[in-house]
Design a protein around this motif. Structure first.
Motif, short mmCIF file in Angstrom:
data_model
loop_
_atom_site.label_atom_id
_atom_site.label_comp_id
_atom_site.label_asym_id
_atom_site.label_seq_id
_atom_site.Cartn_x
_atom_site.Cartn_y
_atom_site.Cartn_z
N VAL A 185 10.28 -3.36 8.60
CA VAL A 185 9.80 -4.50 7.93
C VAL A 185 10.31 -3.88 6.07
CG1 VAL A 185 7.27 -4.45 7.31
CG2 VAL A 185 9.28 -6.70 7.34
N ILE A 186 10.89 -4.45 5.51
CA ILE A 186 10.86 -4.15 3.96
C ILE A 186 10.32 -5.66 3.39
CG2 ILE A 186 13.28 -4.38 3.85
CD1 ILE A 186 13.46 -2.27 2.28
N ASP A 187 10.22 -5.46 2.35
CA ASP A 187 10.31 -6.71 1.28
C ASP A 187 11.99 -6.89 0.44
OD1 ASP A 187 7.60 -6.33 1.73
OD2 ASP A 187 7.18 -5.90 -0.80
N SER A 188 11.98 -7.76 0.09
CA SER A 188 13.58 -8.55 -0.25
C SER A 188 13.63 -7.65 -1.20
CB SER A 188 13.34 -9.65 -0.63
OG SER A 188 12.76 -10.18 -1.30
N ASP A 189 12.99 -6.91 -2.24
CA ASP A 189 13.00 -6.30 -2.85
C ASP A 189 13.60 -4.15 -3.23
OD1 ASP A 189 10.34 -4.94 -2.54
OD2 ASP A 189 10.28 -5.33 -5.02
N GLY A 190 13.22 -4.08 -0.77
CA GLY A 190 13.56 -3.48 -0.65
C GLY A 190 12.57 -2.10 -1.04
N GLU A 191 11.35 -3.12 -1.44
CA GLU A 191 10.18 -2.22 -1.64
C GLU A 191 9.20 -1.82 0.09
OE1 GLU A 191 8.95 0.05 -3.87
OE2 GLU A 191 10.66 -0.04 -5.08
N ASN A 192 8.25 -0.80 -0.11
CA ASN A 192 7.28 -1.08 1.58
C ASN A 192 8.14 -1.55 2.41
OD1 ASN A 192 4.84 -1.23 -0.21
ND2 ASN A 192 5.93 -3.37 -0.62
#
Lengths: 438, 213
Positions: A185-192
């Protein structure tokens, strides 16, 4: 960050001269010999300026707000150098030099300030020359933790709603199958980017409607089963109602309980439905007669299902009622053409279905309008597959080989703008979450 | 016991004592199973100088010894034959298993069997008939072109076609299970027809009864 940039150098040099002269009174006179050099075109996208926030994590808050608004693709972030922009903030009150902001193309000023529980954001309407919105946003957990970042994303979405009347889709995450064939899973801004499973092989994740769980296809030596994962408990379990054999491409219905999936046997692969938490046998809703029927995607009202089928001799996208009746070909059938259309995903607003289509030997992202059946092609470089809509029904995430190894990219279906979401090779089969609640 | 004051002297044995000793030796030889590697045989010339009874005893001892040698040899031959047969059977079994495990290949986006695939499947039929306890898992695979989820279904159809062929040729369907890995486990990495053609395949794996049956 990809922004429609103002020529910072020109602005900065202009501001160095302007700042002491105007002192942010309402005087908009430009001194002789100084020219504000705007070498960009705003077009119809309004300019938004986010002011700095001086507190722990303040830089991150500002950066996230700016990036979310930029990624939303409806506004242009106006960027000025730090000292210049600080000089434009009135010492007290709301006495902004609105005409000057207007000359810089700023339509809305966003001023974040620290509060006891998080941040307050005030929005100023430059044209109306007044404060128009103020809102408080609690920030959870430690600065830059996933929960904290999600809190800031929620603030971004609310600010988008202030400006445009509809929320953004920043407070979301994307599930996908990674290069290691596990679910990430990844945040919508490409982080985490975070790995969630450790099974033999996992693919095809699908969110439940409230974003607290997902289902996916997990492989065992005897085939594959549908498995579920809870973000609340971290529990991963096989769904007992799954048929034996090859079970793939699960999808939640909007009721959050019904799961449609494809199940393969010797007589072909058909779509079945089951109720999560119910061990009763699944019910078959397609009769493929030896063909393959996979990749169900529910309409937002839950009354129809888009799916792909090889019943015509080659893969095409079809729709049917949720009980399996009235199947009909969605995409145009051309006699003699061995088309290959696959991986349908129904937009949350119900207006379009995205899918992949083989064009000149490569797969490209397409949409079909559900009112007039008009189609639109969005990609042309490399192999582009597995589209999944964001909750704003404007953005899509898809896998692409446009820069080499397969990666996830985000596409703005209105402007055609794209950005790369993942950077580890092999990402595919993405699923964009609904708006995530605290 | 010999003391310091005694002198060890050799006295010829009385003939009666000699006969008893030979008989004792012969009896001992008859009661004891010698190892396969035996020592030198008694000198026949020595027996010539003995009386008939003693000679008979020596002869019997020799005969027993020869019989034991023959028996040991037969045992060795038998063991060698068993070993040879086992090796031959193992080789035949390995060949059979190789035939059984032979991978078959498909054309792009197709699940129907090519002529080459049919030949390889036909060769598996007598092996499966000769080994009624063996069960096989057939796993269909695809190349990585096309939708990866749809490829899982295509791989299953390929495995199903192979199974149907074997069933039509007399193999009990319950001995054959099918599954698919789609494009998830390529045999060969690569983005060209050579790699793709080797990845469009069905693999055959014994899941029970595969050892010498």
């Amino acid at each position: 960050m990809q922004l429609k940039q103002i020529s910072i150098a020109a602005i900065a040099s202009a501001m160095l001269v302007l700042a002491p002269v105007t002192a942010y009174s309402q005087n908009t006179t430009v001194p002789q010999g100084v020219r504000l050099g705007l070498n960009y075109t705003l077009g119809t996208k309004p300019g938004v300026l986010v002011l700095p926030l001086d507190s722990i994590g303040g830089d991150s808050v500002r950066a996230i707000l700016q990036r979310d608004i930029d990624y939303d693709d409806r506004a242009t972030i106006v960027t000025l150098d730090d000292s210049t922009v600080r000089g434009m903030i009135p010492k007290t009150g709301d006495a902004y030099n609105y005409p000057l902001f207007a000359k810089l193309g700023v339509v809305a000023i966003l001023r974040p300030e620290r509060s006891l529980t998080g941040i307050n954001i005030t929005m100023y309407d430059v044209a109306a020359k007044k404060r128009v919105q103020i809102g408080g946003f609690p920030l959870l957990d430690k600065v830059n933790s996933p929960a904290w970042r999600l809190s800031v994303h929620r603030a971004s979405d609310e600010v988008e709603r202030w400006i445009f009347g509809t929320s953004g889709a920043a407070a979301t995450r994307v599930l996908y199958s990674g290069g290691d064939k596990q679910i990430w899973v990844i945040d919508s801004d490409g982080e985490n980017a975070t790995k969630l499973t450790s099974v033999t092989l996992a693919m095809s994740p699908a969110w439940n409607p409230d974003g607290t769980r997902f289902v996916f296809c997990g492989f065992t030596p005897d085939g594959s089963q549908i498995a579920g994962y809870s973000f609340v408990t971290g529990d991963l379990h096989w769904l007992s109602g799954t048929a034996r054999g090859l079970n793939i491409t699960p999808a939640y219905a909007p009721d959050g309980r019904t799961i449609a999936y494809a199940s393969g046997r010797e007589g072909g692969t058909d779509i079945l439905v089951m109720q999560e938490g119910d061990a009763s046998p699944s019910r078959r809703i397609t009769v493929g007669k030896g063909s393959d029927n996979t990749s169900p995607s529910f309409s937002p009202d839950g009354r129809q299902i888009a799916f792909m089928s090889g019943r015509a001799g080659h893969p095409e996208v079809y729709t049917m009622d949720a009980d399996g009746t009235n199947p009909s070909l969605l995409t145009e059938f051309t006699y003699g053409e061995q088309a290959y259309r696959a991986s349908p995903d129904w937009a949350p607003d119900g207006r379009r279905i995205a899918y992949e289509s083989r064009i000149d030997g490569s797969f490209q992202i397409m949409t079909i309008d559900m009112r007039d059946r008009s189609t639109k092609q969005y990609t042309s470089d490399g192999q582009n597959e597995d589209p999944s809509w964001a909750p704003d029904s404007r953005h899509m995430v898809f896998s692409s080989t446009r820069t080499g190894p397969r990666q996830l990219w985000v596409l703005d279906a209105e402007s055609g703008r794209m950005r790369q979401l993942t950077h580890a090779p092999g990402a595919r089969l993405a699923a964009w979450s609904p708006i995530l609640k605290p | 016991m010999v003391t310091d004051s005694q002198t060890l002297t050799f006295e010829p044995m009385h003939p009666r004592h000699t006969i008893l000793a030979v008989v004792a030796l012969a009896l001992a030889a008859g009661c004891h199973k010698p190892p396969v590697a035996l020592g030198p045989a008694p000198m026949s010339g020595a027996a010539d100088s003995l009386n008939p009874a003693r000679a008979d005893s020596i002869a019997r001892a020799n005969a027993a010894r020869q019989a034991e040698l023959a028996r040991a040899q037969a045992e060795q031959d038998s063991l060698r034959a068993v070993r040879d047969r086992e090796q031959r059977e193992a080789a035949q079994n390995a060949d059979a298993m190789k035939v059984l495990a032979a991978t078959i290949y498909y054309d792009f986006d197709r699940a129907d069997l090519t002529e080459a695939a049919r030949s390889l499947l036909l060769a598996k039929v007598p092996v499966l008939q000769a080994k009624p306890n063996i069960r096989i898992r057939i796993t269909g695979h695809t190349d990585d072109r096309g939708a990866s989820e749809y490829n899982l279904a295509l791989g299953l159809r390929r495995a199903a076609e192979a199974k149907a062929f074997l069933v039509n040729n007399g193999i009990d369907a319950s001995r054959l299970t099918i599954t698919s890995m789609g494009a998830e486990q390529p045999a060969v990495q690569g983005d060209n027809e050579e790699a793709w053609s080797r990845n469009r395949r069905s693999e055959f794996e014994p899941i029970s009864g595969g050892a010498n049956q």
